[in-house]
Design a protein around this motif. Structure first.
Motif, PDB file in Angstrom:
ATOM      1  N   THR A 133      38.249  42.826  40.476  1.00  0.00           N
ATOM      2  CA  THR A 133      39.371  42.032  39.969  1.00  0.00           C
ATOM      3  C   THR A 133      40.632  42.880  39.807  1.00  0.00           C
ATOM      4  O   THR A 133      41.744  42.354  39.851  1.00  0.00           O
ATOM      5  CB  THR A 133      39.028  41.395  38.608  1.00  0.00           C
ATOM      6  OG1 THR A 133      38.698  42.418  37.664  1.00  0.00           O
ATOM      7  CG2 THR A 133      37.868  40.434  38.732  1.00  0.00           C
ATOM      8  N   ASN A 137      43.372  40.795  44.322  1.00  0.00           N
ATOM      9  CA  ASN A 137      43.274  40.090  45.601  1.00  0.00           C
ATOM     10  C   ASN A 137      42.161  39.050  45.505  1.00  0.00           C
ATOM     11  O   ASN A 137      40.976  39.393  45.476  1.00  0.00           O
ATOM     12  CB  ASN A 137      42.992  41.096  46.720  1.00  0.00           C
ATOM     13  CG  ASN A 137      43.071  40.473  48.104  1.00  0.00           C
ATOM     14  OD1 ASN A 137      42.469  39.448  48.367  1.00  0.00           O
ATOM     15  ND2 ASN A 137      43.815  41.125  48.997  1.00  0.00           N
ATOM     16  N   LEU A 138      42.554  37.772  45.443  1.00  0.00           N
ATOM     17  CA  LEU A 138      41.572  36.708  45.250  1.00  0.00           C
ATOM     18  C   LEU A 138      40.619  36.603  46.442  1.00  0.00           C
ATOM     19  O   LEU A 138      39.422  36.314  46.260  1.00  0.00           O
ATOM     20  CB  LEU A 138      42.293  35.371  45.037  1.00  0.00           C
ATOM     21  CG  LEU A 138      41.400  34.165  44.714  1.00  0.00           C
ATOM     22  CD1 LEU A 138      40.583  34.423  43.457  1.00  0.00           C
ATOM     23  CD2 LEU A 138      42.251  32.904  44.551  1.00  0.00           C
ATOM     24  N   ARG A 139      41.096  36.840  47.649  1.00  0.00           N
ATOM     25  CA  ARG A 139      40.225  36.745  48.826  1.00  0.00           C
ATOM     26  C   ARG A 139      39.121  37.795  48.756  1.00  0.00           C
ATOM     27  O   ARG A 139      37.959  37.517  49.095  1.00  0.00           O
ATOM     28  CB  ARG A 139      41.049  36.903  50.100  1.00  0.00           C
ATOM     29  CG  ARG A 139      40.254  36.646  51.375  1.00  0.00           C
ATOM     30  CD  ARG A 139      41.133  36.717  52.605  1.00  0.00           C
ATOM     31  NE  ARG A 139      40.358  36.583  53.832  1.00  0.00           N
ATOM     32  CZ  ARG A 139      40.847  36.812  55.048  1.00  0.00           C
ATOM     33  NH1 ARG A 139      42.122  37.160  55.202  1.00  0.00           N
ATOM     34  NH2 ARG A 139      40.074  36.684  56.115  1.00  0.00           N
ATOM     35  N   LEU A 141      37.903  39.071  46.021  1.00  0.00           N
ATOM     36  CA  LEU A 141      36.998  38.618  44.970  1.00  0.00           C
ATOM     37  C   LEU A 141      36.044  37.554  45.496  1.00  0.00           C
ATOM     38  O   LEU A 141      34.839  37.580  45.200  1.00  0.00           O
ATOM     39  CB  LEU A 141      37.807  38.071  43.795  1.00  0.00           C
ATOM     40  CG  LEU A 141      37.028  37.629  42.547  1.00  0.00           C
ATOM     41  CD1 LEU A 141      36.196  38.776  41.992  1.00  0.00           C
ATOM     42  CD2 LEU A 141      37.974  37.091  41.489  1.00  0.00           C
ATOM     43  N   ASN A 142      36.559  36.634  46.300  1.00  0.00           N
ATOM     44  CA  ASN A 142      35.711  35.595  46.890  1.00  0.00           C
ATOM     45  C   ASN A 142      34.632  36.194  47.783  1.00  0.00           C
ATOM     46  O   ASN A 142      33.463  35.803  47.722  1.00  0.00           O
ATOM     47  CB  ASN A 142      36.565  34.611  47.703  1.00  0.00           C
ATOM     48  CG  ASN A 142      37.350  33.651  46.830  1.00  0.00           C
ATOM     49  OD1 ASN A 142      36.996  33.428  45.678  1.00  0.00           O
ATOM     50  ND2 ASN A 142      38.417  33.095  47.364  1.00  0.00           N
ATOM     51  N   SER A 145      32.047  38.291  45.585  1.00  0.00           N
ATOM     52  CA  SER A 145      31.233  37.441  44.710  1.00  0.00           C
ATOM     53  C   SER A 145      30.289  36.582  45.535  1.00  0.00           C
ATOM     54  O   SER A 145      29.126  36.358  45.147  1.00  0.00           O
ATOM     55  CB  SER A 145      32.117  36.575  43.818  1.00  0.00           C
ATOM     56  OG  SER A 145      33.002  35.774  44.564  1.00  0.00           O
TER      57      SER A 145
END
Length: 333
Positions: A133, A137-139, A141-142, A145
Motif C-alpha cells: 500500500t 499504486n492501486l493496480r 495492490l490489486n 492481493s
C-alpha cells in the motif's frame, strides 16, 4: 546447460546485476520483520529468511522494473512484499504438510511449534500488505492481493485433489498455477506496472512469470522422484509418502491397469503404505515413461517463458531472464 558449469548461473548473474537493489530489499525485509512486542516473530522469520533461499521471486520484480526503465524506489517495496508473501506461505505449508525439513534445515514448526509458524506467517502477510500500500499504486495492490487469494485457493484445492485418483492434469495445472505460478507472475507483472510499462509489456511479463512458475513446480515435483536429496533438501519420495498426486503419478494413474490402479488407490487414496511401495511406485513411473513425459512438459513451459520474455525490448536483463528459464529446468538434465 549443466549446473556444474564454471560459467555463472543466470540466477547469480541476476543477483550481481541487481546487487544494490537486493541490498535495499534485504534491509527493508529485516526492518519490517522486526517486532517490538513479540521477539519470536523475527526469530522464526530469520530462520527461514536466512536459510539460503535464492530470493528468486523478489529478483523477478526488481529485474522487471529495471528492464522497463523504472527509476523510483518502490520496486524495492514490491520485491520485499513478494518475499514476505512467499515466506508466509512456506511457514503455513510446512504446518499443513507436517514437514520436518526445508532447504536442508529443520522447519520452523519443528523448532518452535505449529502455532508460532501459523501466526508468524499471518504477521508476514500483514506486513506484505502494508508494504504494497505504501506504493500508492492501486493496480499493484490489486495484482498482489489477487495473487495472495489465488495462492490460498490453490493450496485448498490441493487438499482435495492431492489424494484423489480422479485428479486430472488440468486440475494439477490449476493447483500449480495457484500455489506456485501466481506469485511468479505477480512478481514480474508488478515490476512492469510500477515502471509504467504499456499493456503489451505487462502482459508479456505476466506470461513469463506464469510459465516460469509452472516449469519451476513441475521440476520440483519431478525431482521428488529422481532428485539428489543433498541438492534439493528433500528426501526422494517425500511426495509419495505424503500421498501427494503430482504430475508423474497422475500420468501413471491414467495409464494404469486394474492391478496398478489398486496399488495407487491403496498407497495414495487410503494411505496404506508398506515396505517396498516407493520402489514399486518408481518402477511404475519408469515403466510408463511418466518421468520423461513430465520432464518434457517442464521443458515446454520453460520455452513458453523464454518466448514471452523475448517479445520485450532487448537488454542484458531480458537475456538473463530468458536464460533463467533454462536454468530452472537444468536441474533435471
Amino acid at each position: 546447460m549443466s549446473l556444474d558449469t564454471p560459467v555463472a548461473k543466470p540466477h547469480d548473474r541476476l543477483a550481481a546485476t541487481l546487487d544494490a537493489d537486493l541490498a535495499e530489499v534485504n534491509a527493508l525485509i529485516r526492518a519490517r520483520m522486526a517486532s517490538k512486542h513479540a521477539p519470536r516473530i523475527p526469530e522464526v522469520t530469520a530462520h527461514l529468511v536466512d536459510a539460503g533461499g535464492k530470493r528468486l521471486r523478489p529478483m523477478l520484480t526488481l529485474a522487471a522494473a529495471r528492464m522497463c526503465g523504472y527509476g523510483g524506489p518502490y520496486h524495492v517495496h514490491l520485491a520485499a512484499t513478494v518475499e514476505f508473501i512467499h515466506t508466509a506461505t512456506l511457514l503455513h505449508d510446512d504446518v499443513v504438510d507436517e514437514s520436518a525439513q526445508r532447504r536442508g534445515r529443520p522447519t520452523a514448526n519443528l523448532l518452535w511449534d505449529n502455532k508460532s509458524s501459523v501466526l508468524v506467517g499471518d504477521y508476514l502477510f500483514a506486513r506484505a500488505f502494508q508494504l504494497m500500500t505504501e506504493t500508492g499504486n492501486l493496480r499493484v495492490l490489486n495484482i498482489l492481493s489477487d495473487a495472495a487469494a489465488t495462492i490460498a485457493e490453490g493450496e485448498v484445492l490441493q487438499l482435495t485433489a492431492a489424494q484423489n485418483l480422479a485428479t486430472t492434469e488440468a486440475i494439477y495445472l490449476q493447483v500449480v498455477r495457484g500455489k506456485t505460478a501466481a506469485l511468479f507472475s505477480a512478481a514480474t507483472e508488478v515490476g512492469g506496472v510500477i515502471a509504467g510499462a504499456d499493456d503489451a509489456q505487462v502482459q508479456a511479463l505476466f506470461d513469463y512469470g506464469d510459465a516460469l512458475g509452472i516449469a519451476f513446480q513441475i521440476v520440483d515435483d519431478l525431482l521428488d522422484y529422481q532428485g539428489d536429496a543433498k541438492a534439493t533438501g528433500k528426501n526422494v519420495g517425500d511426495d509419495f509418502r505424503e500421498r501427494k498426486l503430482t504430475l508423474p503419478v497422475i500420468k501413471a494413474v491414467a495409464m494404469a491397469d486394474a492391478e496398478e490402479r489398486a496399488f495407487w488407490s491403496r498407497t495414495i487414496e487410503k494411505g496404506d503404505q508398506r515396505d517396498g511401495d516407493l520402489d514399486h511406485a518408481l518402477d511404475l513411473l519408469h515403466r510408463h515413461g511418466t518421468l520423461d513425459a513430465t520432464r518434457t512438459e517442464a521443458l515446454t513451459w520453460a520455452e513458453k517463458a523464454k518466448a514471452a520474455i523475448l517479445t520485450l525490448p532487448e537488454s542484458d536483463l531480458r537475456d538473463m531472464l530468458a536464460d533463467l528459464s533454462d536454468y530452472v529446468v537444468a536441474r533435471i538434465n
